[in-house]
Enzyme design. Sequence first.
Site, PDB file in Angstrom:
ATOM      1  N   LYS A 149      49.199 -93.133-107.322  1.00 17.94           N
ATOM      2  CA  LYS A 149      50.246 -92.271-107.872  1.00 17.94           C
ATOM      3  C   LYS A 149      49.681 -91.417-108.988  1.00 17.94           C
ATOM      4  O   LYS A 149      48.839 -91.876-109.747  1.00 17.94           O
ATOM      5  CB  LYS A 149      51.360 -93.131-108.499  1.00 17.94           C
ATOM      6  CG  LYS A 149      52.260 -93.856-107.540  1.00 17.94           C
ATOM      7  CD  LYS A 149      53.338 -94.616-108.312  1.00 17.94           C
ATOM      8  CE  LYS A 149      54.196 -95.445-107.392  1.00 17.94           C
ATOM      9  NZ  LYS A 149      55.002 -94.668-106.446  1.00 17.94           N
ATOM     10  N   ARG A 198      58.087-102.363 -98.863  1.00 18.90           N
ATOM     11  CA  ARG A 198      58.560-102.762 -97.529  1.00 18.90           C
ATOM     12  C   ARG A 198      57.624-103.789 -96.900  1.00 18.90           C
ATOM     13  O   ARG A 198      58.046-104.601 -96.078  1.00 18.90           O
ATOM     14  CB  ARG A 198      58.711-101.515 -96.641  1.00 18.90           C
ATOM     15  CG  ARG A 198      57.424-100.786 -96.403  1.00 18.90           C
ATOM     16  CD  ARG A 198      57.635 -99.383 -95.850  1.00 18.90           C
ATOM     17  NE  ARG A 198      58.089 -98.441 -96.883  1.00 18.90           N
ATOM     18  CZ  ARG A 198      58.321 -97.155 -96.666  1.00 18.90           C
ATOM     19  NH1 ARG A 198      58.164 -96.635 -95.449  1.00 18.90           N
ATOM     20  NH2 ARG A 198      58.713 -96.376 -97.641  1.00 18.90           N
TER      21      ARG A 198
HETATM   22  N1  BES Z   1      58.112 -98.072-106.214  1.00 17.76           N
HETATM   23  C1  BES Z   1      58.107 -96.896-105.438  1.00 17.76           C
HETATM   24  C2  BES Z   1      59.485 -96.209-105.360  1.00 17.76           C
HETATM   25  C3  BES Z   1      60.072 -95.667-106.630  1.00 17.76           C
HETATM   26  C4  BES Z   1      59.964 -94.314-106.922  1.00 17.76           C
HETATM   27  C5  BES Z   1      60.779 -96.478-107.485  1.00 17.76           C
HETATM   28  C6  BES Z   1      60.545 -93.809-108.073  1.00 17.76           C
HETATM   29  C7  BES Z   1      61.362 -95.975-108.642  1.00 17.76           C
HETATM   30  C8  BES Z   1      61.248 -94.631-108.931  1.00 17.76           C
HETATM   31  C9  BES Z   1      57.669 -97.205-104.007  1.00 17.76           C
HETATM   32  O1  BES Z   1      56.782 -98.264-103.869  1.00 17.76           O
HETATM   33  C10 BES Z   1      56.966 -95.994-103.512  1.00 17.76           C
HETATM   34  O2  BES Z   1      55.934 -95.683-104.043  1.00 17.76           O
HETATM   35  N2  BES Z   1      57.538 -95.336-102.509  1.00 17.76           N
HETATM   36  C11 BES Z   1      56.965 -94.159-101.960  1.00 17.76           C
HETATM   37  C12 BES Z   1      57.012 -94.274-100.449  1.00 17.76           C
HETATM   38  C13 BES Z   1      56.210 -93.231 -99.750  1.00 17.76           C
HETATM   39  C14 BES Z   1      54.731 -93.486 -99.957  1.00 17.76           C
HETATM   40  C15 BES Z   1      56.554 -93.273 -98.286  1.00 17.76           C
HETATM   41  C16 BES Z   1      57.777 -92.978-102.454  1.00 17.76           C
HETATM   42  O3  BES Z   1      58.998 -93.115-102.585  1.00 17.76           O
HETATM   43  O4  BES Z   1      57.206 -91.952-102.743  1.00 17.76           O
HETATM   44 MN    MN Z   2      54.757 -97.671-104.122  1.00 19.68          MN
END
Ligand code: BES
Ligand code: MN
Length: 511
Positions: free
Chosen positions: A280, A354
């Site tokens: 990230k 997931r």
């Molecule tokens: N923990 C994040 C989701 C999240 C985003 C929580 C903002 C709280 C605030 C999750 O693990 C994630 O990174 N999801 C990705 C999925 C994507 C790679 C398909 C996302 O939402 O960008």
């Molecule tokens: Mn994530």
Amino acid sequence: MPIATEIRPVPGSLTDSAADLVALPVSRGDEAPIAATAGAGLDPAELDARLPAPVAALVAHYELTGNPGEVAQFPADLGAGLVRVVLLGVGDATPGDLRKAGAALVRAAKGRTTAATGVALLEKASEGGGAGLAAFAEGALLASYRFSLASAPAGAEPLQALELVGATSQTAAAAVARGETVAQATGLARDLINTPSLEKDPAWLAARAVQTASTAGLESEVWDEAALKRDGFGAILAVGAGSDRPPRLVRLDYRPENPAGHVVLVGKGITFDTGGLSLKPNDNMKLMKTDMSGAAVVLGAMSALAGLGTEVAVTALLPIAENSVSGSAVRPGDVITAYDGRTIEVLNTDAEGRLVMADAFGYAAARLAPDALVDVATLTGAAKVALGTGTGALYSSDESLAGALAEAAERSGEPVWRLPLTEEYREVLDSRVADLANVGNGDFGRPGATEAALFLREFTGGLPWAHLDIAGPGRSSSDEGVLSKGGTAFSTRLLLHWLSGGEPVVGGGAA
Ligand code: BES
Ligand code: MN
Ligand code: ZN
């Protein structure tokens, strides 16, 4: 301490109390707002004479509407020296209105020692077994929550004590106690969420879960890395593989006598989400200590079940891992094997929630066969984009379960909105090399929250299932109402209203 205010039901009147703040409720009224002076311990004329102007004139002067949470303050001597008087909007005194009013009162009373109010004497506060009074107490306590590791936290000290004049009947005291229990459960979850990941690693979170279980009278079981390997939790292990701090799975059981059904709760417990090798950017990473909110919410709810006399048996599963980066991290393109034996192609290591949940679901489906499976997760940024920070996303394979949760959300004041499990999107999770891919590769305009929900559904074994994606409302950027900046523990109260609200949890009554 996180929740600083203590609530005391007291007999007598507002003017007997040594409070340095006295709150008079102002209802919206049919035509004009009405200040309730019951419990003041003074007759209306005497009270009017002791205020800077008659109470009705003050309501007009401050242009009060009686909306819940509205506040006007001024000094007055009610007989025992100068105190702060607060005219406190309570709306129509519904539980939702009283929750807001409780929060507003505690925020207005910052820096004071003791506040007293006659809110409990409002007729509507004791309707429905005191649901309004419970909500008032809950709102007041939640608003006094704060978390700080600073040597001298900024801002005024929270109110020390809140006296509820006239809340002394058994029913009223029990309602206040219910509100307290629910608020403490939320406070526990918030503390876990707000703890920085320097301290909070998977072993730490698992230890906190076991500790909570022992105080709350729950059974507990923890899988460490070796046990996870032995039992085939390949997805939890894969997500934790990049961290020096190995993953855990925690199971907690609440078993009342003659349970009215059995529910499994699963909470996403990523103690920090760097994204893994699909790293990230810093702006998206900096608040990811909150990515175990699902696990914290489930644990908070578990801590309160016995105290609320919950009649349904509940098993919590908390898959806990740190999603980090190193030479041993899972790579995009790797294929892993989940607990249920299916293979998953990891196309994006940032879609880790997931994965860990798939293992927990597989265990629930194979070993527990509950009447309902409900999960809570900060799963997708897409849910936050869709619904913002005020509303959680609800997905469900079961109409009656979805209805029961939506209704509990209404009562708890944590709004959710049901989104569809659009079947056409399912095919984007097909993989060329494995049973499933963890992210979509199709052209449906990236329906991220739905893709994630469809992925989870694969592992539910056909159980009645509901999924709460709390990525949006899981955090608050300011101190406002019942929320404090940081983790909100959104849906802790929802789960408790659902499990302990006296209504059947699934269908017309769980088997
Ligand atoms: N923990 C994040 C989701 C999240 C985003 C929580 C903002 C709280 C605030 C999750 O693990 C994630 O990174 N999801 C990705 C999925 C994507 C790679 C398909 C996302 O939402 O960008
Ligand atoms: Mn994530
Ligand atoms: Zn995550």
